[in-house]
Design an enzyme around this catalytic site. Structure first.
Site, PDB file in Angstrom:
ATOM      1  N   LYS A 170       1.226   9.174  15.351  1.00 61.83           N
ATOM      2  CA  LYS A 170       0.694  10.488  15.707  1.00 61.83           C
ATOM      3  C   LYS A 170      -0.025  10.453  17.056  1.00 61.83           C
ATOM      4  O   LYS A 170       0.191  11.300  17.912  1.00 61.83           O
ATOM      5  CB  LYS A 170      -0.251  10.965  14.608  1.00 61.83           C
ATOM      6  CG  LYS A 170      -0.643  12.430  14.710  1.00 61.83           C
ATOM      7  CD  LYS A 170      -1.392  12.847  13.447  1.00 61.83           C
ATOM      8  CE  LYS A 170      -1.652  14.339  13.452  1.00 61.83           C
ATOM      9  NZ  LYS A 170      -2.329  14.770  12.219  1.00 61.83           N
ATOM     10  N   GLU A 191      -1.288  -1.462  15.162  1.00 68.18           N
ATOM     11  CA  GLU A 191      -0.168  -2.164  14.540  1.00 68.18           C
ATOM     12  C   GLU A 191       1.166  -1.646  15.088  1.00 68.18           C
ATOM     13  O   GLU A 191       2.062  -2.432  15.445  1.00 68.18           O
ATOM     14  CB  GLU A 191      -0.198  -1.985  13.020  1.00 68.18           C
ATOM     15  CG  GLU A 191      -1.399  -2.597  12.339  1.00 68.18           C
ATOM     16  CD  GLU A 191      -2.574  -1.653  12.211  1.00 68.18           C
ATOM     17  OE1 GLU A 191      -3.457  -1.907  11.377  1.00 68.18           O
ATOM     18  OE2 GLU A 191      -2.622  -0.641  12.949  1.00 68.18           O
ATOM     19  N   GLY A 203      -0.915  12.204   8.403  1.00 69.61           N
ATOM     20  CA  GLY A 203       0.052  11.113   8.441  1.00 69.61           C
ATOM     21  C   GLY A 203       0.722  10.857   7.105  1.00 69.61           C
ATOM     22  O   GLY A 203       1.938  10.668   7.030  1.00 69.61           O
ATOM     23  N   ARG A 204      -0.053  10.859   6.021  1.00 70.29           N
ATOM     24  CA  ARG A 204       0.527  10.556   4.713  1.00 70.29           C
ATOM     25  C   ARG A 204       1.292  11.742   4.131  1.00 70.29           C
ATOM     26  O   ARG A 204       1.852  11.638   3.035  1.00 70.29           O
ATOM     27  CB  ARG A 204      -0.559  10.068   3.750  1.00 70.29           C
ATOM     28  CG  ARG A 204      -1.720  11.024   3.552  1.00 70.29           C
ATOM     29  CD  ARG A 204      -2.876  10.305   2.854  1.00 70.29           C
ATOM     30  NE  ARG A 204      -4.080  11.116   2.746  1.00 70.29           N
ATOM     31  CZ  ARG A 204      -4.967  11.267   3.719  1.00 70.29           C
ATOM     32  NH1 ARG A 204      -4.775  10.676   4.884  1.00 70.29           N
ATOM     33  NH2 ARG A 204      -6.048  12.005   3.540  1.00 70.29           N
ATOM     34  N   GLU A 234      -6.204   7.178  -0.201  1.00 73.31           N
ATOM     35  CA  GLU A 234      -6.675   7.540   1.141  1.00 73.31           C
ATOM     36  C   GLU A 234      -7.161   8.975   1.161  1.00 73.31           C
ATOM     37  O   GLU A 234      -8.043   9.332   1.950  1.00 73.31           O
ATOM     38  CB  GLU A 234      -5.558   7.335   2.172  1.00 73.31           C
ATOM     39  CG  GLU A 234      -6.053   7.405   3.613  1.00 73.31           C
ATOM     40  CD  GLU A 234      -5.024   6.921   4.616  1.00 73.31           C
ATOM     41  OE1 GLU A 234      -5.011   5.720   4.922  1.00 73.31           O
ATOM     42  OE2 GLU A 234      -4.230   7.761   5.079  1.00 73.31           O
ATOM     43  N   HIS A 249       7.669  -6.797 -18.830  1.00 71.08           N
ATOM     44  CA  HIS A 249       7.626  -8.257 -18.968  1.00 71.08           C
ATOM     45  C   HIS A 249       6.549  -8.869 -18.068  1.00 71.08           C
ATOM     46  O   HIS A 249       6.576 -10.076 -17.820  1.00 71.08           O
ATOM     47  CB  HIS A 249       8.997  -8.852 -18.635  1.00 71.08           C
ATOM     48  CG  HIS A 249      10.051  -8.478 -19.632  1.00 71.08           C
ATOM     49  ND1 HIS A 249      10.387  -9.286 -20.694  1.00 71.08           N
ATOM     50  CD2 HIS A 249      10.823  -7.366 -19.745  1.00 71.08           C
ATOM     51  CE1 HIS A 249      11.339  -8.695 -21.406  1.00 71.08           C
ATOM     52  NE2 HIS A 249      11.621  -7.538 -20.852  1.00 71.08           N
ATOM     53  N   LYS A 282     -10.947  -0.990  11.662  1.00 73.16           N
ATOM     54  CA  LYS A 282     -10.186  -1.023  12.913  1.00 73.16           C
ATOM     55  C   LYS A 282     -11.111  -1.267  14.100  1.00 73.16           C
ATOM     56  O   LYS A 282     -10.803  -2.058  15.004  1.00 73.16           O
ATOM     57  CB  LYS A 282      -9.415   0.286  13.081  1.00 73.16           C
ATOM     58  CG  LYS A 282      -8.262   0.448  12.112  1.00 73.16           C
ATOM     59  CD  LYS A 282      -7.774   1.869  12.013  1.00 73.16           C
ATOM     60  CE  LYS A 282      -7.209   2.396  13.301  1.00 73.16           C
ATOM     61  NZ  LYS A 282      -6.621   3.741  13.137  1.00 73.16           N
TER      62      LYS A 282
END
Length: 550
Positions: free
Chosen positions: A208, A214, A271-272, A357, A388, A517
């Site tokens: 954005k 990253e 963003g999400r 978030e 399992h 960050k």
């Protein structure tokens, strides 16, 4: 939105009193007392999604009080404010309009005097035209070869959403190979670069701000790899292989991407919640534009269900209220998400970010600390693998975990025996969790004449007892197709929103992501210095100096 602390409402006080009355009642007794229970606790969305919430530790009175809570916290008004584009993301002074991205009504919607419906349609047409070129092979790499590999570079919502959708809809994918790079760990980008050819690869950098550490470091490494691999190192060659999706067009241009290769999304898209926008470009390239439109249409139909249905028959509202009930009265801390579909294996991870978030907050909308629970810890895995692994704890542990079980009615393969067995496990697990077994049934076949064997069997029966009374929601999709998946994602988005409204928090900022960050940038500067570090606490200093002395 109104600032109403939920615990101060009359509904909350009634729920507390009601909880004290119902908390020890077993689910099997709730079914025994109400012969219409399943009928009254079942919702149907367009014959595409079927939702059974009867296996919960609730009764009709619980739902009545929870609905009263939604009224007292003015949920209906908050929903309308979001859809109208009001700036409900107050701490960032932004509207929240991911719903506008999938609005198929063609009605204008104005933000700051601009009809954003026109902006969305324009960007959609750009996405269509571009994706058609790449999929058809008309878009060529710098050496004239067709594109074969798409590499999506992003993190968080710029990675989890598109990756989850493309994997869930893999039966709709075309010939293009999709790769996703998100982690700052160099292994992630290297593992992808080792598989691809620069001549036939297309990188989509999704950020954005176009400053996310990253994403930008991975993008820079991809660009360096491209220049080392290619004998063509001019801007024209880069424009054949690098695409940007960003709000910050100038920053993308500084990176070296031409303006015609920059797709835009806007500050009113979190963003999400961005997979519906140009951030979903990798989705379009994987399944084609028409299927992407079906994804949008499914989400839009769920939007209309959420906006227009009365709350007692509104799936996102009901599921959100049930989760509030468990978090704040039964004091549950986690929520299990179990898709019985291998292609949806990343759906729990997607919901982790979307939920935690959004609602992992400790202050209310007035900035004061809350003393109620705002978010569950989301976890899960596909069935039957989970059976399992950790289902032992669900069945016989002493931690209460509300669960969502998700399965398609029709599989996207022709191994019907596999699917019928999978469906049998899906149904059996929800039944076993809810009803358990009767201790007497474990010892009913004991041989009474054999005293020693009798004692042994009674002893063993204690280990084979399942108390039940573990709650779950069963969500059955007609099939995992673009429409149904779009509807399901939208359902959970609105469930998260409802919880945030009622629990009086802001769901659309994520300031908690920023501290780490910022500290990382400071620590990085320390790591680059030759001198011993003494500026932090002793543990942090030790770790930094240990690395320096490696």
């Amino acid at each position: 939105m109104k600032n109403i602390n939920p615990i101060n409402t009359s509904a909350w006080k009634k729920l507390q009193s009601h909880f004290n009355e119902i908390k020890d009642i077993h689910i099997r007794d709730l079914f025994f007392k109400d012969t219409d229970r399943q009928k009254n606790m079942f919702l149907n969305f367009h014959n595409k999604i079927f939702c059974d919430f009867s296996k919960h530790r609730i009764n009709n009175q619980t739902i009545k009080y929870l609905l009263k809570l939604s009224k007292e916290t003015h949920l209906h008004d908050a929903i309308e404010l979001m859809f109208k584009g009001k700036k409900i993301n107050v701490t960032e002074n932004r509207a929240v309009l991911h719903t506008a991205l999938r609005n198929r009504s063609n009605k204008p919607l104005f933000i700051n005097g601009v009809n954003i419906a026109d902006l969305i349609d324009s960007e959609l047409m750009r996405i269509k035209n571009f994706s058609d070129l790449v999929i058809s092979g008309k878009w060529k790499g710098c050496t004239g070869k067709r594109i074969t590999d798409i590499i999506n570079i992003g993190i968080g919502g710029s990675d989890l959403g598109p990756k989850m959708v493309t994997e869930s809809l893999r039966m709709y994918k075309n010939h293009l190979k999709l790769h996703f790079v998100s982690n700052l760990d160099g292994n992630h980008i290297i593992n992808v670069l080792d598989k691809i050819n620069y001549e036939t690869s297309l990188f989509i950098i999704v950020s954005k701000t176009f400053t996310t550490e990253e994403t930008m470091l991975n993008a820079q490494s991809a660009r360096e790899w491209f220049f080392k691999s290619s004998y063509k190192k001019d801007k024209a060659s880069v424009s054949c292989h690098f695409i940007a999706v960003s709000e910050n067009i100038n920053q993308a241009k500084l990176f070296g991407i031409s303006k015609k290769n920059i797709f835009q999304f806007w500050d009113w898209v979190g963003g999400r919640y961005s997979l519906w926008s140009s951030a979903g470009l990798s989705i379009v390239l994987s399944i084609g534009f028409n299927n992407f439109v079906e994804l949008l249409r499914g989400a839009y139909e769920m939007d209309m269900h959420f906006l227009n249905r009365e709350f007692h028959e509104n799936i996102p509202v009901i599921l959100a209220l049930i989760n509030i009930w468990y978090m704040n009265f039964f004091k549950t801390e986690t929520e299990g998400i179990f898709p019985y579909n291998q292609n949806m294996h990343n759906f729990p991870a997607y919901l982790q970010q979307a939920t935690m978030e959004s609602n992992g907050k400790s202050v209310n909308r007035l900035g004061k600390e809350v003393n109620w629970t705002t978010s569950s810890i989301i976890w899960g895995a596909p069935g039957t693998n989970g059976q399992h692994a950790f289902f032992q704890m669900l069945h016989q542990g002493n931690t209460l975990v509300p669960c969502d079980f998700i399965i398609p009615m029709f599989p996207d393969h022709d191994l019907l025996n596999h699917h019928e067995r999978l469906m049998s496990h899906f149904i059996a697990q929800t039944r076993a969790l809810a009803f358990g077994n009767d201790q007497d049934s474990n010892i009913k076949n004991i041989k009474l004449l054999d005293i020693d064997m009798n004692k042994k069997n009674i002893f063993l029966s204690r280990f084979k007892q399942f108390k039940g009374n573990n709650p779950s929601t069963s969500i059955i999709l007609k099939k995992v197709d673009p429409f149904s998946l779009g509807s399901l994602i939208s359902l959970y988005e609105h469930k998260i929103f409802v919880q945030g409204v009622i629990l009086n928090i802001f769901s659309f900022d994520q300031w908690g992501v920023e501290l780490g960050k910022n500290l990382a940038s400071d620590v990085y500067c320390e790591l680059k210095k030759d001198s011993i570090t003494n500026k932090y606490d002793t543990s942090t200093n030790y770790l930094i100096n240990l690395y320096k002395n490696k």
